[in-house]
Design an enzyme around this catalytic site. Structure first.
Site, PDB file in Angstrom:
ATOM      1  N   ASN A 137       4.939   5.981  30.408  1.00  0.00           N
ATOM      2  CA  ASN A 137       3.548   5.818  29.979  1.00  0.00           C
ATOM      3  C   ASN A 137       3.546   5.119  28.619  1.00  0.00           C
ATOM      4  OD1 ASN A 137       0.891   5.973  29.243  1.00  0.00           O
ATOM      5  ND2 ASN A 137       0.791   8.207  29.145  1.00  0.00           N
ATOM      6  N   PRO A 138       3.180   3.841  28.569  1.00  0.00           N
ATOM      7  CA  PRO A 138       3.242   3.108  27.294  1.00  0.00           C
ATOM      8  C   PRO A 138       2.089   3.421  26.351  1.00  0.00           C
ATOM      9  CG  PRO A 138       2.396   1.677  29.016  1.00  0.00           C
ATOM     10  CD  PRO A 138       2.706   2.989  29.679  1.00  0.00           C
ATOM     11  N   GLU A 170       0.343   1.535  34.550  1.00  0.00           N
ATOM     12  CA  GLU A 170      -0.699   0.627  34.067  1.00  0.00           C
ATOM     13  C   GLU A 170      -2.079   1.270  34.010  1.00  0.00           C
ATOM     14  OE1 GLU A 170      -0.470  -2.650  36.727  1.00  0.00           O
ATOM     15  OE2 GLU A 170       1.506  -3.327  36.017  1.00  0.00           O
ATOM     16  N   GLY A 194       6.708  10.326  28.422  1.00  0.00           N
ATOM     17  CA  GLY A 194       5.339  10.455  27.946  1.00  0.00           C
ATOM     18  C   GLY A 194       5.080  11.879  27.499  1.00  0.00           C
ATOM     19  N   GLY A 195       3.813  12.275  27.539  1.00  0.00           N
ATOM     20  CA  GLY A 195       3.436  13.614  27.109  1.00  0.00           C
ATOM     21  C   GLY A 195       3.213  14.549  28.281  1.00  0.00           C
ATOM     22  N   ASP A 196       2.510  15.649  28.011  1.00  0.00           N
ATOM     23  CA  ASP A 196       2.242  16.639  29.050  1.00  0.00           C
ATOM     24  C   ASP A 196       1.372  16.068  30.161  1.00  0.00           C
ATOM     25  OD1 ASP A 196       3.697  18.515  27.659  1.00  0.00           O
ATOM     26  OD2 ASP A 196       1.957  19.294  26.573  1.00  0.00           O
ATOM     27  N   GLY A 238       4.833  12.242  23.763  1.00  0.00           N
ATOM     28  CA  GLY A 238       3.400  12.484  23.714  1.00  0.00           C
ATOM     29  C   GLY A 238       2.961  13.097  22.401  1.00  0.00           C
ATOM     30  N   THR A 240       1.873  16.530  21.967  1.00  0.00           N
ATOM     31  CA  THR A 240       2.350  17.903  21.763  1.00  0.00           C
ATOM     32  C   THR A 240       3.661  18.191  22.479  1.00  0.00           C
ATOM     33  OG1 THR A 240       0.977  18.639  23.621  1.00  0.00           O
ATOM     34  CG2 THR A 240       0.024  18.799  21.405  1.00  0.00           C
ATOM     35  N   GLU A 501      -6.172  18.621  30.868  1.00  0.00           N
ATOM     36  CA  GLU A 501      -7.186  17.889  31.613  1.00  0.00           C
ATOM     37  C   GLU A 501      -8.331  18.826  31.951  1.00  0.00           C
ATOM     38  OE1 GLU A 501      -5.803  15.641  34.924  1.00  0.00           O
ATOM     39  OE2 GLU A 501      -3.975  14.984  33.913  1.00  0.00           O
TER      40      GLU A 501
END
Length: 543
Positions: A137-138, A170, A194-196, A238, A240, A501
């Site tokens: 995840n950029p 993307e 990436g993150g969570d 990410g 956290t 989320e």
């Protein structure tokens, strides 16, 4: 090769050069370790060193530079043959890094013998991945995912001879949708950088793919879900990185990459969330209503602020001090051995989690879970709550080293349900502050905690019809604000925070699925000491 008595596996013992001295080097297959010691009489500062073979990353033939062998007696010898052993080095606070040691000798055949013996040992490590699918995840966190992978992780995978297929996401749900299309059986694991949120996307894709292939209806809350045998690796990049921190003990890309390379495996409980027999989400960390739901909803409007938005929204939500009225029904997790008030946390090789795994196997041999769930009693709690939190793990992170529930277990088939009742702002602040220290955060009269295997929640203001939330809220608004003369609320219901989320429905049904998936991790180790008796600084001094 020295053959040991009693049919034990052989060991290789040689005198090899290390630095400017000759050392006795032993590869003991029976004990599973590579050791080297100074054969000279013991003196102050002299140390014996060893590395578990299970933590050797790779071995390569090496060319020594002139500085290494053109000194003293080595200058008169023929060009030596050398090999380098790369291994895991453990530091404080659960941090790992890749270290190496280079041995040399004049005999080319002996050097080749050592390289072959070590590589054969590595081939015996069947749990290690050979082919990985990597999603990056950029945009997550500080937008460093691609750089972190390319500079810190990819070189380690290459060193360990792991081939990868890399996909740079993307758009939202890119990884999830892709997992339904790829030939997943060709991979030994899936890695998310990436993150969570990125982890959640990959998890939903893997679990959803597994249920689809097995013909399981995810919309059925009582459906026995099929376990995912493909492990997920998390490279933290990410804001956290709570899941990584709670399962490894640190949010460090190199440490996580090394856990993946060694093929570590940590089972993980997953909670399914439904509303009116419709599947909503899976959760592995926090399912929060009230305070944490309001923080997330407000922060989503301020993404331009970056990670700072959580501090701003948290402070704003604390000042608003909303409470929400509702009913919680839950089934206690009677099969577990522990309690949320235990002082001992879940650690690598956790006995409670292993016992739960045995019970899970026994349950599968019998008629299943449905009859048992129907027979067990439900407990009902009604009230006004500032926060309702259900956690499958401690939810520890750098800001909250103990997490929301320090004694929560990763794989015992239960969740800790934390109910924070209506109280003063000062008392609620005291409760929040305890997340940052080691004091008992449940030692308040307004806080209840239960270890459950399933629960249901219904808001008083929207018990049956979610579409009427706005209308009902308007009718109740006057009374609601009389209870809060200083508030500026304009909503009647809170929002569920499901692993970062938001959920559209406030009335939900939650069930914990024991060890539904596996991670490339081993849990947080109790004593994170270096298993190699020789410290890195000592080796550097020898060289």
């Amino acid at each position: 090769m020295e053959q040991l008595a009693g049919g034990r596996r052989p060991r290789l013992v040689s005198s090899l050069g290390l630095g400017q001295r000759s050392w006795e080097v032993t590869l003991d297959e029976e004990r599973g370790r590579l050791a080297w010691r100074d054969p000279r009489p013991p003196r102050r500062g002299s140390e014996n060193c060893f590395v578990p073979t299970s933590e050797i990353i790779a071995v390569e033939e090496t060319e020594l530079n002139k500085k290494q062998h053109n000194i003293g007696k080595w200058q008169k010898m023929a060009k030596p043959h050398a090999f380098t052993v790369y291994y895991v080095k453990k530091a404080r606070n659960h941090r790992w890094w890749c270290s190496d040691v280079t041995f040399w000798c004049v005999d080319e055949h002996l050097c080749s013998q050592w390289i072959q013996a070590l590589k054969e040992l590595l081939e015996m490590q069947k749990s290690r991945p050979k082919q990985l699918l990597v999603y990056i995840n950029p945009y997550g966190g500080k937008r460093q995912g691609k750089r972190i992978y390319e500079q810190k992780v990819a070189p380690l995978f290459s060193l360990a001879s792991i081939s990868t297929d890399v996909v740079i996401t993307e758009h939202a749900n890119h990884a999830k949708d892709n997992l339904f299309e790829v030939n997943i059986n060709k991979y030994d694991g899936v890695v998310c950088v990436g993150g969570d949120g990125m982890f959640s996307e990959v998890m939903h894709g893997l679990i959803g793919r597994m249920q689809k292939d097995s013909g399981i209806d995810q919309n059925n809350p009582k459906a026995p879900l099929v376990q995912c045998n493909i492990r997920i690796g998390i490279i933290p990049a990410g804001s956290t990185d709570c899941i990584c921190y709670s399962t490894v003990g640190i949010s460090d890309p190199v440490t996580s990459a090394l856990h993946i390379i060694l093929g570590d495996c940590q089972p993980l409980d997953v909670s399914s969330v439904h509303h009116n027999n419709t599947f909503l989400k899976y959760s592995v960390s926090l399912l929060g209503y009230g305070f944490y739901g309001d923080v997330l909803k407000d922060s989503e409007k301020k993404r331009w602020m970056g990670p700072m938005r959580y501090d701003y929204s948290g402070f704003k939500t604390f000042l608003s001090h909303h409470y929400y009225e509702g009913t919680i029904s839950f089934q206690p997790a009677k099969h577990t051995l522990g309690s949320p008030r235990d002082k001992d946390s879940c650690r690598a090789g956790c006995y409670i989690c292993k016992k739960s795994e045995q019970q899970l196997a026994e349950q599968r041999k019998e008629c299943g879970l449905k009859h048992e769930e129907d027979e067990e009693e439900w407990k009902v709690v009604k009230g006004k709550f500032l926060a309702i939190n259900a956690v499958n793990m401690s939810c520890a992170c750098p800001r909250s080293p103990q997490g929301l529930s320090p004694a929560a277990h990763l794989a015992d088939g239960s969740a800790d349900l934390i109910l924070v009742r209506k109280c003063s702002r000062f008392d609620f602040l005291r409760y929040l502050v305890r997340h940052t220290n080691r004091d008992d955060q449940f030692d308040f009269s307004f806080v209840d905690v239960h270890r459950v295997k399933s629960f249901q929640f219904t808001s008083k203001l929207s018990e049956d019809n979610e579409s009427n939330v706005t209308d009902i809220g308007k009718k109740r608004f006057g009374q609601f604000c009389r209870d809060h003369p200083a508030c500026c609320c304009n909503i009647a219901n809170s929002t569920w925070n499901c692993d970062g989320e938001t959920l559209d429905s406030s009335a939900i049904e939650v069930r914990v699925h024991c060890q539904l998936m596996k991670l490339f991790a081993r849990g947080i180790e109790k004593n994170c000491k270096d298993e190699a008796a020789c410290s890195q600084s000592s080796i550097e001094q020898l060289l």
